[in-house]
Design a protein around this motif. Structure first.
Motif, mmCIF file in Angstrom:
data_model
loop_
_atom_site.group_PDB
_atom_site.id
_atom_site.type_symbol
_atom_site.label_atom_id
_atom_site.label_comp_id
_atom_site.label_asym_id
_atom_site.label_seq_id
_atom_site.Cartn_x
_atom_site.Cartn_y
_atom_site.Cartn_z
ATOM 1 N N SER A 98 0.797 -1.222 0.000
ATOM 2 C CA SER A 98 0.000 0.000 0.000
ATOM 3 C C SER A 98 0.831 1.275 0.000
ATOM 4 C CB SER A 98 -0.937 0.007 1.212
ATOM 5 O OG SER A 98 -0.196 -0.055 2.410
ATOM 6 N N TYR A 99 0.295 2.265 -0.703
ATOM 7 C CA TYR A 99 0.872 3.604 -0.653
ATOM 8 C C TYR A 99 0.563 4.208 0.714
ATOM 9 C CZ TYR A 99 0.907 8.690 -1.049
ATOM 10 O OH TYR A 99 1.117 10.024 -0.811
ATOM 11 N N GLY A 100 1.597 4.647 1.402
ATOM 12 C CA GLY A 100 1.405 5.282 2.697
ATOM 13 C C GLY A 100 1.671 4.352 3.855
ATOM 14 N N ALA A 101 0.967 3.231 3.895
ATOM 15 C CA ALA A 101 1.197 2.270 4.970
ATOM 16 C C ALA A 101 2.462 1.464 4.721
ATOM 17 C CB ALA A 101 0.002 1.334 5.109
ATOM 18 N N SER A 102 2.901 1.401 3.464
ATOM 19 C CA SER A 102 4.104 0.638 3.129
ATOM 20 C C SER A 102 5.059 1.437 2.246
ATOM 21 C CB SER A 102 3.727 -0.668 2.418
ATOM 22 O OG SER A 102 2.961 -1.503 3.244
ATOM 23 N N LEU A 103 4.628 1.713 1.023
ATOM 24 C CA LEU A 103 5.538 2.246 0.014
ATOM 25 C C LEU A 103 5.276 3.713 -0.311
ATOM 26 C CD1 LEU A 103 5.602 -0.712 -2.553
ATOM 27 C CD2 LEU A 103 7.119 -0.311 -0.599
ATOM 28 N N GLY A 105 -2.417 -12.971 10.103
ATOM 29 C CA GLY A 105 -3.853 -12.954 9.856
ATOM 30 C C GLY A 105 -4.384 -11.542 9.831
ATOM 31 N N ALA A 106 -5.488 -11.312 10.547
ATOM 32 C CA ALA A 106 -6.115 -9.990 10.599
ATOM 33 C C ALA A 106 -5.701 -9.301 11.890
ATOM 34 C CB ALA A 106 -7.638 -10.127 10.532
ATOM 35 N N MET A 107 -5.059 -8.157 11.766
ATOM 36 C CA MET A 107 -4.505 -7.491 12.940
ATOM 37 C C MET A 107 -4.865 -6.009 12.912
ATOM 38 S SD MET A 107 -2.938 -7.911 15.729
ATOM 39 C CE MET A 107 -2.733 -9.658 15.362
ATOM 40 N N VAL A 108 -5.038 -5.442 14.099
ATOM 41 C CA VAL A 108 -5.280 -4.007 14.197
ATOM 42 C C VAL A 108 -4.000 -3.260 13.828
ATOM 43 C CG1 VAL A 108 -7.061 -4.245 15.958
ATOM 44 C CG2 VAL A 108 -4.665 -4.024 16.647
ATOM 45 N N GLY A 109 -4.159 -2.012 13.425
ATOM 46 C CA GLY A 109 -3.003 -1.207 13.073
ATOM 47 C C GLY A 109 -3.361 0.265 13.062
ATOM 48 N N SER A 110 -2.350 1.107 13.126
ATOM 49 C CA SER A 110 -2.595 2.547 13.123
ATOM 50 C C SER A 110 -1.379 3.272 12.571
ATOM 51 C CB SER A 110 -2.889 3.038 14.544
ATOM 52 O OG SER A 110 -3.164 4.421 14.550
ATOM 53 N N ILE A 111 -1.642 4.288 11.763
ATOM 54 C CA ILE A 111 -0.581 5.163 11.261
ATOM 55 C C ILE A 111 -0.760 6.513 11.946
ATOM 56 C CG2 ILE A 111 0.505 6.175 9.226
ATOM 57 C CD1 ILE A 111 -0.881 4.016 7.554
ATOM 58 N N LYS A 112 0.253 6.942 12.667
ATOM 59 C CA LYS A 112 0.157 8.172 13.452
ATOM 60 C C LYS A 112 0.075 9.399 12.541
ATOM 61 C CE LYS A 112 2.772 6.195 17.308
ATOM 62 N NZ LYS A 112 4.003 6.310 18.138
ATOM 63 N N PRO A 113 -0.622 10.441 12.983
ATOM 64 C CA PRO A 113 -0.781 11.654 12.166
ATOM 65 C C PRO A 113 0.545 12.251 11.714
ATOM 66 C CG PRO A 113 -2.244 11.727 14.065
ATOM 67 C CD PRO A 113 -1.359 10.536 14.261
ATOM 68 N N ASP A 116 0.916 15.276 3.324
ATOM 69 C CA ASP A 116 -0.255 15.960 2.762
ATOM 70 C C ASP A 116 -0.912 15.153 1.648
ATOM 71 O OD1 ASP A 116 0.132 18.049 4.501
ATOM 72 O OD2 ASP A 116 1.245 19.285 3.062
ATOM 73 N N HIS A 117 -0.102 14.605 0.734
ATOM 74 C CA HIS A 117 -0.675 13.859 -0.387
ATOM 75 C C HIS A 117 -1.386 12.602 0.103
ATOM 76 C CE1 HIS A 117 -0.847 11.141 -3.865
ATOM 77 N NE2 HIS A 117 -0.839 12.230 -4.616
ATOM 78 N N MET A 118 -0.764 11.900 1.047
ATOM 79 C CA MET A 118 -1.398 10.707 1.600
ATOM 80 C C MET A 118 -2.688 11.078 2.331
ATOM 81 S SD MET A 118 0.026 7.983 4.415
ATOM 82 C CE MET A 118 -1.118 6.833 5.201
ATOM 83 N N ARG A 119 -2.649 12.150 3.106
ATOM 84 C CA ARG A 119 -3.840 12.560 3.856
ATOM 85 C C ARG A 119 -4.994 12.869 2.906
ATOM 86 N NH1 ARG A 119 -4.452 13.629 8.810
ATOM 87 N NH2 ARG A 119 -2.197 13.683 9.185
ATOM 88 N N GLU A 120 -4.679 13.525 1.816
ATOM 89 C CA GLU A 120 -5.719 13.877 0.852
ATOM 90 C C GLU A 120 -6.267 12.642 0.150
ATOM 91 O OE1 GLU A 120 -6.308 16.595 -3.204
ATOM 92 O OE2 GLU A 120 -4.433 16.672 -2.075
ATOM 93 N N SER A 121 -5.377 11.752 -0.293
ATOM 94 C CA SER A 121 -5.837 10.578 -1.042
ATOM 95 C C SER A 121 -6.550 9.573 -0.147
ATOM 96 C CB SER A 121 -4.658 9.908 -1.755
ATOM 97 O OG SER A 121 -3.689 9.447 -0.832
ATOM 98 N N TRP A 122 -6.175 9.527 1.125
ATOM 99 C CA TRP A 122 -6.841 8.635 2.075
ATOM 100 C C TRP A 122 -8.084 9.286 2.691
ATOM 101 C CZ3 TRP A 122 -4.731 4.136 5.106
ATOM 102 C CH2 TRP A 122 -3.686 3.483 4.433
ATOM 103 N N HIS A 123 -8.313 10.559 2.388
ATOM 104 C CA HIS A 123 -9.454 11.312 2.928
ATOM 105 C C HIS A 123 -9.440 11.321 4.460
ATOM 106 C CE1 HIS A 123 -11.135 11.659 -1.087
ATOM 107 N NE2 HIS A 123 -11.007 10.350 -1.237
ATOM 108 N N LEU A 124 -8.278 11.689 4.998
ATOM 109 C CA LEU A 124 -8.116 11.760 6.446
ATOM 110 C C LEU A 124 -8.182 13.210 6.908
ATOM 111 C CD1 LEU A 124 -5.103 9.292 6.808
ATOM 112 C CD2 LEU A 124 -7.488 8.816 7.400
#
Length: 443
Positions: free
Chosen positions: A118-123, A193-201, A206-214
Motif C-alpha cells: 500500500s501507498y502510505g502504509a508501506s511504500l 492474519g487480521a490485525m489491528v493497526g494505526s498510522i500516526k498523524p 499531505d498527499h497521503m492525507r488527501e488521497s486517504w481522505h483523512l
C-alpha cells in the motif's frame, strides 16, 4: 617503514586475541560470544537488544526468515520418449485469465502478479508508480494494497486490483468503479492474519492525507474486522454484494492457517471469483517478528491443501487460487501452479528487481528499502522509469524461463500443469502433497 609498524601492531594484537581465545576459561573468553550466538541465534540477540532499547513492539520489514516451504525439495518432470517435449517455445501460450466467469475477466500475459503493497502504509508514491509501470510493460496487474486508488497509480497501471480493506481507504463506489478486480482483504500472512493497526498523524504527509481522505491530525486506523461485517454471514453478504454490483472479478484474501479448510467452507458460500492465499513466508513493510515467525501456515502446504479441498468439494473450476508468500523464482512459480494455483503474487522479490540498478544510491550508508518505503530517507532518489524497466525485465525473464520448462515437460500452457508433473526427494512431502517420491518408480 610505516607499513611494517602497522603490520607489527596488527600481528601482535591478533596473536594476543588468538592466545586468549585458545587458553582463557569460557567466562573470560570472547569465544563465548560465538557459542552464545549459535545457541540463541544472532537474530534473537539483536532483537533482544532492540527490545531492551525501546521497550516497544518491534517492526521487522520484508517478512520472516523462518522459511519452511521446501520448494527446493520438489522437482518438475521433463519428458523425452514416452511423451515428447513440445516442439518449441513458440507453441507455448503463457496467458492466464483470473475470474473467467466475471463479465470483465482479468487477462494477464503471464501467471505472475504484483501483490498488494500500500501507498502510505508501506511504500512511497514513486515506488507504487514504478511497480505499476513495470507491471504494465509486462502485461500483468498490480495491486493497491490497503490504500485507496491514487490518480498516479491508476494512470500508470493498465490493470489494477484494489483491496477493499479494513482501513476503510477503498470502499466507495467512486473508488471501486476504477478497478479491474476487487480483492476483499481479510488477512495477511506476515501479520499473522487480521490485525489491528494505526498510522500516526505525524507520519502522514499531505498527499497521503488527501488521497486517504483523512482529517487534519487524524490517524489512519485499521481494525481486525470490517465495521460492516462482524459475522461470517455478513462477510459472505459483503462479498456477494460486491460481486453483484461490479462486473470485474471479486476475490477474497486470507492469511493461511491450519484452519484453512474451515476458512474455505465460508469462502465457498460466496460468489467470489478468486481466493488469494497468503502463506506465512509473506513479506511486509513492517510487522512484529512474533506474528511473522510463529503464526500461520507455510505457503507450500497452504496451496496444496486449499487446491485439494476445492477439488474435493467440486468447485475447483469456480475459484481461481492466487498464491502469495515468499515466492521468488520461476521454479517456485511453476511448482505453485502445478499444485493448483492459477497465478502467483510477488512482492519482496519484485521490489528487489525494481531497485537492483539503484541500490547503490542507498548502500552502504542506508539499507536499500529506504529507496521505496513511504517514510524512507531516499524516496526521492528512486528513478521511476528505470525501476519500471528493470522490474519488467525481471518479469519477462521469469516468463521466458517458465516457457522453456513447459517445453521440456511437453506442455503448451500453464493450465496443463498438475501434481503429476512434480516429484520430491522428501518422503513426507510426497505423502502430504500427493506427488511422486523420487525413490520409487512413477505410476
Amino acid at each position: 617503514m610505516f607499513q611494517s609498524l602497522i603490520r607489527g601492531i596488527a600481528n601482535d594484537t591478533a596473536d594476543d586475541l588468538m592466545g586468549r581465545m585458545l587458553k582463557d576459561e569460557y567466562t573470560e573468553n570472547l569465544f563465548g560470544l560465538i557459542t552464545a550466538a549459535q545457541k540463541l541465534t544472532v537474530r534473537a540477540i539483536i532483537e533482544a537488544c532492540m527490545r531492551g532499547e525501546s521497550g516497544e513492539v518491534l517492526s521487522r520489514s520484508l517478512g520472516s526468515p523462518n522459511v519452511q516451504s521446501l520448494w527446493n525439495k520438489l522437482y518438475l518432470n521433463p519428458t523425452q520418449l514416452f511423451s515428447l517435449p513440445t516442439k518449441d517455445e513458440f507453441a507455448v501460450d503463457t496467458q492466464v485469465t483470473i475470474g473467467k466467469n466475471a463479465v470483465k475477466p482479468l487477462k494477464l500475459s503471464m501467471p505472475i502478479m504484483i501483490t498488494g503493497m500500500s501507498y502510505g502504509a508501506s511504500l512511497s508514491l514513486n515506488a507504487k508508480v514504478a511497480l505499476a509501470k513495470g507491471a504494465s510493460l509486462a502485461g500483468i496487474s498490480t495491486n493497491t494494497g490497503e490504500a485507496p486508488v491514487t490518480n498516479e497509480e491508476r494512470k500508470a497501471a493498465t490493470l489494477l486490483i484494489g483491496q477493499y480493506n479494513r482501513y476503510r481507504s477503498l470502499c466507495t463506489v467512486e473508488q471501486l468503479s476504477q478497478l479491474d478486480a476487487i480483492e476483499v482483504q481479510l488477512g495477511q500472512g506476515a501479520w499473522g492474519g487480521a490485525m489491528v493497526g494505526s498510522i500516526k498523524p505525524e507520519n502522514i504527509g499531505d498527499h497521503m492525507r488527501e488521497s486517504w481522505h483523512l482529517g487534519e491530525n487524524k490517524p489512519a486506523n485499521r481494525g481486525s474486522r470490517f465495521e460492516e461485517a462482524n459475522t461470517s454471514k455478513e462477510i459472505i453478504d459483503l462479498v456477494n454484494k460486491l460481486k453483484k454490483d461490479y462486473e470485474v472479478p471479486v476475490g477474497i484474501k486470507i492469511a493461511a492457517s491450519h484452519f484453512i479448510e474451515k476458512e474455505l467452507d465460508i469462502v465457498m458460500q460466496t460468489n467470489a471469483d478468486f481466493i488469494t492465499i497468503d502463506g506465512a513466508e509473506g513479506g511486509t513493510a513492517g510487522s512484529p517478528p512474533t506474528l511473522q515467525d510463529d503464526m500461520g501456515l507455510p505457503t507450500l502446504y497452504a496451496v496444496s491443501r486449499a487446491a485439494k479441498y476445492l477439488e474435493q468439494n467440486g468447485v475447483k473450476d469456480k475459484y481461481d487460487i492466487i498464491l502469495a508468500g515468499g515466492l521468488s523464482t520461476p521454479g517456485h512459480f511453476l511448482k505453485a501452479l502445478a499444485l493448483g494455483a492459477s497465478a502467483v503474487y510477488i512482492g519482496s522479490i519484485a521490489l528487489i528487481a525494481m531497485i537492483q540498478a539503484q541500490a547503490v544510491k542507498a548502500t552502504p550508508n542506508e539499507p536499500a528499502p529506504q529507496l521505496v518505503l513511504y517514510d524512507g530517507k531516499l524516496t526521492d532518489e528512486l528513478d521511476v522509469e528505470l525501476g519500471a524497466k528493470t522490474l519488467s525485465n525481471f518479469l519477462n525473464s521469469c516468463n521466458e524461463e517458465m516457457k522453456l520448462a513447459l517445453v521440456a515437460m511437453g506442455k503448451t500452457g500453464f493450465s496443463q500443469l498438475s501434481r503429476a508433473d512434480l516429484v520430491t526427494v522428501h518422503k513426507d512431502l510426497s505423502d502430504c502433497l500427493g506427488i511422486g517420491y523420487a525413490g520409487y518408480p512413477s505410476n
